[in-house]
Structures are given as structure tokens and as C-alpha cells.
Design a protein around this motif. Structure first.
Motif, PDB file in Angstrom:
ATOM      1  N   ILE A 148      -3.492  -3.099   8.953  1.00 18.78           N
ATOM      2  CA  ILE A 148      -2.303  -2.020   8.252  1.00 18.78           C
ATOM      3  C   ILE A 148      -2.115  -0.810   9.215  1.00 18.78           C
ATOM      4  CG2 ILE A 148      -1.475  -1.075   6.293  1.00 18.78           C
ATOM      5  CD1 ILE A 148      -2.052  -3.901   5.734  1.00 18.78           C
ATOM      6  N   LYS A 149      -0.897  -0.713   9.554  1.00 17.48           N
ATOM      7  CA  LYS A 149      -0.711   0.526  10.516  1.00 17.48           C
ATOM      8  C   LYS A 149      -0.373   1.778   9.673  1.00 17.48           C
ATOM      9  CE  LYS A 149      -1.048  -2.434  13.655  1.00 17.48           C
ATOM     10  NZ  LYS A 149      -2.382  -2.609  14.363  1.00 17.48           N
ATOM     11  N   TRP A 150       0.280   1.700   8.637  1.00 11.79           N
ATOM     12  CA  TRP A 150       0.647   2.814   7.833  1.00 11.79           C
ATOM     13  C   TRP A 150       0.897   2.502   6.306  1.00 11.79           C
ATOM     14  CZ3 TRP A 150      -0.188   7.288  10.052  1.00 11.79           C
ATOM     15  CH2 TRP A 150       0.073   8.584   9.486  1.00 11.79           C
ATOM     16  N   ASN A 151       1.295   3.745   5.427  1.00 18.58           N
ATOM     17  CA  ASN A 151       1.944   3.381   4.301  1.00 18.58           C
ATOM     18  C   ASN A 151       2.810   2.450   4.053  1.00 18.58           C
ATOM     19  OD1 ASN A 151      -0.368   5.389   3.317  1.00 18.58           O
ATOM     20  ND2 ASN A 151       1.155   6.969   4.034  1.00 18.58           N
ATOM     21  N   PHE A 152       3.241   1.856   3.042  1.00 17.13           N
ATOM     22  CA  PHE A 152       4.325   1.192   2.573  1.00 17.13           C
ATOM     23  C   PHE A 152       4.459  -0.237   3.612  1.00 17.13           C
ATOM     24  CE2 PHE A 152       5.018   4.810   0.255  1.00 17.13           C
ATOM     25  CZ  PHE A 152       5.298   4.415  -1.054  1.00 17.13           C
TER      26      PHE A 152
ATOM     27  N   ASN B 221       0.991  -1.125   0.004  1.00 21.24           N
ATOM     28  CA  ASN B 221      -0.001  -0.066  -0.009  1.00 21.24           C
ATOM     29  C   ASN B 221       0.944   1.041  -0.066  1.00 21.24           C
ATOM     30  OD1 ASN B 221       0.401  -0.578   2.967  1.00 21.24           O
ATOM     31  ND2 ASN B 221      -0.598   1.188   3.254  1.00 21.24           N
ATOM     32  N   THR B 222       0.575   2.003  -0.981  1.00 24.07           N
ATOM     33  CA  THR B 222       1.671   3.179  -1.230  1.00 24.07           C
ATOM     34  C   THR B 222       0.858   4.721  -0.881  1.00 24.07           C
ATOM     35  OG1 THR B 222       0.932   3.327  -3.575  1.00 24.07           O
ATOM     36  CG2 THR B 222       2.661   1.741  -2.982  1.00 24.07           C
ATOM     37  N   ALA B 223       1.751   5.652  -0.841  1.00 23.28           N
ATOM     38  CA  ALA B 223       1.278   7.002  -0.752  1.00 23.28           C
ATOM     39  C   ALA B 223       2.530   7.869  -1.394  1.00 23.28           C
ATOM     40  CB  ALA B 223       0.860   7.413   0.462  1.00 23.28           C
ATOM     41  N   SER B 224       1.941   8.980  -2.084  1.00 19.73           N
ATOM     42  CA  SER B 224       3.025   9.868  -2.611  1.00 19.73           C
ATOM     43  C   SER B 224       3.427  11.029  -1.914  1.00 19.73           C
ATOM     44  CB  SER B 224       2.373  10.630  -3.987  1.00 19.73           C
ATOM     45  OG  SER B 224       1.599   9.517  -4.841  1.00 19.73           O
ATOM     46  N   GLN B 225       2.910  11.151  -0.901  1.00 22.75           N
ATOM     47  CA  GLN B 225       3.246  12.392   0.165  1.00 22.75           C
ATOM     48  C   GLN B 225       3.707  11.643   1.549  1.00 22.75           C
ATOM     49  OE1 GLN B 225       0.396  15.516  -0.010  1.00 22.75           O
ATOM     50  NE2 GLN B 225       0.225  15.248  -2.249  1.00 22.75           N
TER      51      GLN B 225
ATOM     52  N   MET C 199       0.412  -0.802 -10.997  1.00 20.70           N
ATOM     53  CA  MET C 199      -0.253   0.097 -10.016  1.00 20.70           C
ATOM     54  C   MET C 199      -1.757  -0.169 -10.120  1.00 20.70           C
ATOM     55  SD  MET C 199       2.004   1.688  -7.983  1.00 20.70           S
ATOM     56  CE  MET C 199       0.980   3.090  -7.503  1.00 20.70           C
ATOM     57  N   PHE C 200      -2.628  -0.136  -9.069  1.00 20.40           N
ATOM     58  CA  PHE C 200      -3.944  -0.211  -9.078  1.00 20.40           C
ATOM     59  C   PHE C 200      -4.454   1.068  -8.377  1.00 20.40           C
ATOM     60  CE2 PHE C 200      -1.898  -4.135  -9.448  1.00 20.40           C
ATOM     61  CZ  PHE C 200      -2.647  -4.877 -10.286  1.00 20.40           C
ATOM     62  N   GLN C 201      -5.757   1.148  -8.569  1.00 21.17           N
ATOM     63  CA  GLN C 201      -6.626   2.351  -8.291  1.00 21.17           C
ATOM     64  C   GLN C 201      -6.586   2.508  -6.564  1.00 21.17           C
ATOM     65  OE1 GLN C 201     -10.401   2.797  -9.809  1.00 21.17           O
ATOM     66  NE2 GLN C 201      -9.613   2.997 -12.222  1.00 21.17           N
ATOM     67  N   LYS C 202      -6.822   3.688  -6.124  1.00 22.92           N
ATOM     68  CA  LYS C 202      -6.633   3.849  -4.863  1.00 22.92           C
ATOM     69  C   LYS C 202      -7.753   3.093  -4.056  1.00 22.92           C
ATOM     70  CE  LYS C 202      -6.708   8.242  -3.524  1.00 22.92           C
ATOM     71  NZ  LYS C 202      -6.752   9.788  -3.695  1.00 22.92           N
TER      72      LYS C 202
ATOM     73  N   PHE D  89      -0.691  -0.399  -4.297  1.00 20.53           N
ATOM     74  CA  PHE D  89      -1.940   0.052  -4.076  1.00 20.53           C
ATOM     75  C   PHE D  89      -1.971   1.581  -3.353  1.00 20.53           C
ATOM     76  CE2 PHE D  89      -1.975  -4.436  -4.836  1.00 20.53           C
ATOM     77  CZ  PHE D  89      -3.437  -4.526  -5.390  1.00 20.53           C
ATOM     78  N   PRO D  90      -2.066   2.645  -4.058  1.00 22.60           N
ATOM     79  CA  PRO D  90      -2.139   3.692  -3.405  1.00 22.60           C
ATOM     80  C   PRO D  90      -3.300   3.862  -2.336  1.00 22.60           C
ATOM     81  CG  PRO D  90      -2.351   4.160  -5.690  1.00 22.60           C
ATOM     82  CD  PRO D  90      -2.531   2.450  -5.580  1.00 22.60           C
TER      83      PRO D  90
END
Length: 183
Positions: free
Chosen positions: A145-149, A30-34, A91-94, A61-62
Motif C-alpha cells: 500500500i502506497k498511501w491512504n485511500f 484504508n482511510t485517514a482523517s487528515q 468502520m474498523f479500529q486503526k 480501516f483507519p
């Protein structure tokens, strides 16, 4: 149950059964850009390029559930990943990865491997742990899940082999990825 039972939506809107990846070793993230861990895109891309001929596929997966660190549209997320990190893995949709509206794939992943804590020696760990404890203390409960990545390594049979938290950099996973690829 294997991950092959689940379907997800690609960035182009196509429904994708994870059965399409049968026989591959998957790294689901699970990803995030910021996010303070966004730099992991580069390492994930490098691992993908290094091991894809041996059967590794990284799936991104954003998610915008963690401090609104993925607020942009799917199109902007996809462009960001390509332009800034050269991401060529799927990459997949949010989607949501925790709580009552979590995508069933991520509920399955979290239920399959328990949360064993963050690597407190990671340079971002102290900031992350303090942020969660102050603003989202309920996130530390259970195995969600606790956080991104957060990263899940899936074997060639579609079973969850290992879970890696945000504070595990992708290169640290390389020996385990190599082991699973050779099984």
C-alpha cells in the motif's frame, strides 16, 4: 485465499470475521482523517448508499502510517467520519496496512493485486508523488500500500477483483462496481 479467512476489530471492539460479508461485494479502504484524500469519505458514503441494496458494502480501516494523518483515537475517528461525512458504512479500529506489522488482510490484498502507478492527472498526484519520493522513497518499492485511500474491490466470492490507488476517486470506480455487482 479469500478475504473471508480474515478477522478485524470493529470500532466497538468486537472481532468481526469477514465471512460475515460472504456474498456481498466489498470495497475495502484504508482511510485517514487528515489527508488530502479525506474528501473521498463523502464519495464512498454516496456509493455505499446508492449500491448497498444491490450488495455493496464499504469497509473503512483507519491507518496512521502515512505522514501521521490519522493520529486520533478510534472513538474520535468514528465521530469525525459520522459528523463530517455522515459515514454509515462499517468502520474498523486503526491498523497498519504495510511493512512488517501490517494486518494480514492488507498483506493479502496488496499481494493479490500489484501496484500499477498513480493517476498522475489527479490534482493531488504531483504533491503526493513528490512527498513520497522526498520523505518515504522506499514506499514506492513493490506492491505494498502506497498511501491512504487505497481501495480494493472484492467480488461476491471474496476474491480481490481490482485495486484502485489514492488518486482514483471513488466515482471513477462506479462502472467497475456495477459490473461486479451484476456478475
Amino acid at each position: 485465499m479469500s478475504v473471508y479467512s480474515y478477522s478485524v476489530t470493529a470500532m466497538n471492539g468486537r472481532e468481526v470475521s469477514l465471512e460475515e460479508f460472504k456474498g456481498k461485494v466489498l470495497l475495502i479502504v484504508n482511510t485517514a482523517s487528515q489527508c488530502g484524500f479525506t474528501f473521498q469519505y463523502k464519495e464512498l458514503q454516496n456509493l455505499y448508499e446508492k449500491y448497498k441494496e444491490q450488495g455493496l458494502v464499504v469497509l473503512g480501516f483507519p491507518c496512521n502510517q502515512f505522514a501521521d494523518q490519522e493520529p486520533d483515537s478510534n472513538e474520535k475517528v468514528e465521530a469525525f467520519c459520522l459528523l463530517n461525512y455522515g459515514v454509515s458504512f462499517p468502520m474498523f479500529q486503526k491498523l497498519n496496512v504495510r511493512d512488517h506489522d501490517a494486518h494480514p488482510l492488507f498483506t493479502h490484498l496488496a499481494d493479490s493485486k500489484p501496484f500499477r502507478g498513480f493517476n498522475e492527472k489527479h490534482p493531488v498526484a504531483k504533491i503526493l508523488i513528490a512527498l513520497i519520493q522526498e520523505k518515504l522513497p522506499h514506499y514506492m518499492e513493490g506492491d505494498s500500500i502506497k498511501w491512504n485511500f487505497t481501495k480494493f474491490l472484492i467480488d461476491r466470492e471474496g476474491e480481490v477483483f481490482e485495486r484502485f490507488e489514492s488518486t482514483t476517486d471513488p466515482y471513477e470506480m462506479e462502472p467497475i462496481i456495477e459490473y461486479v455487482l451484476k456478475r
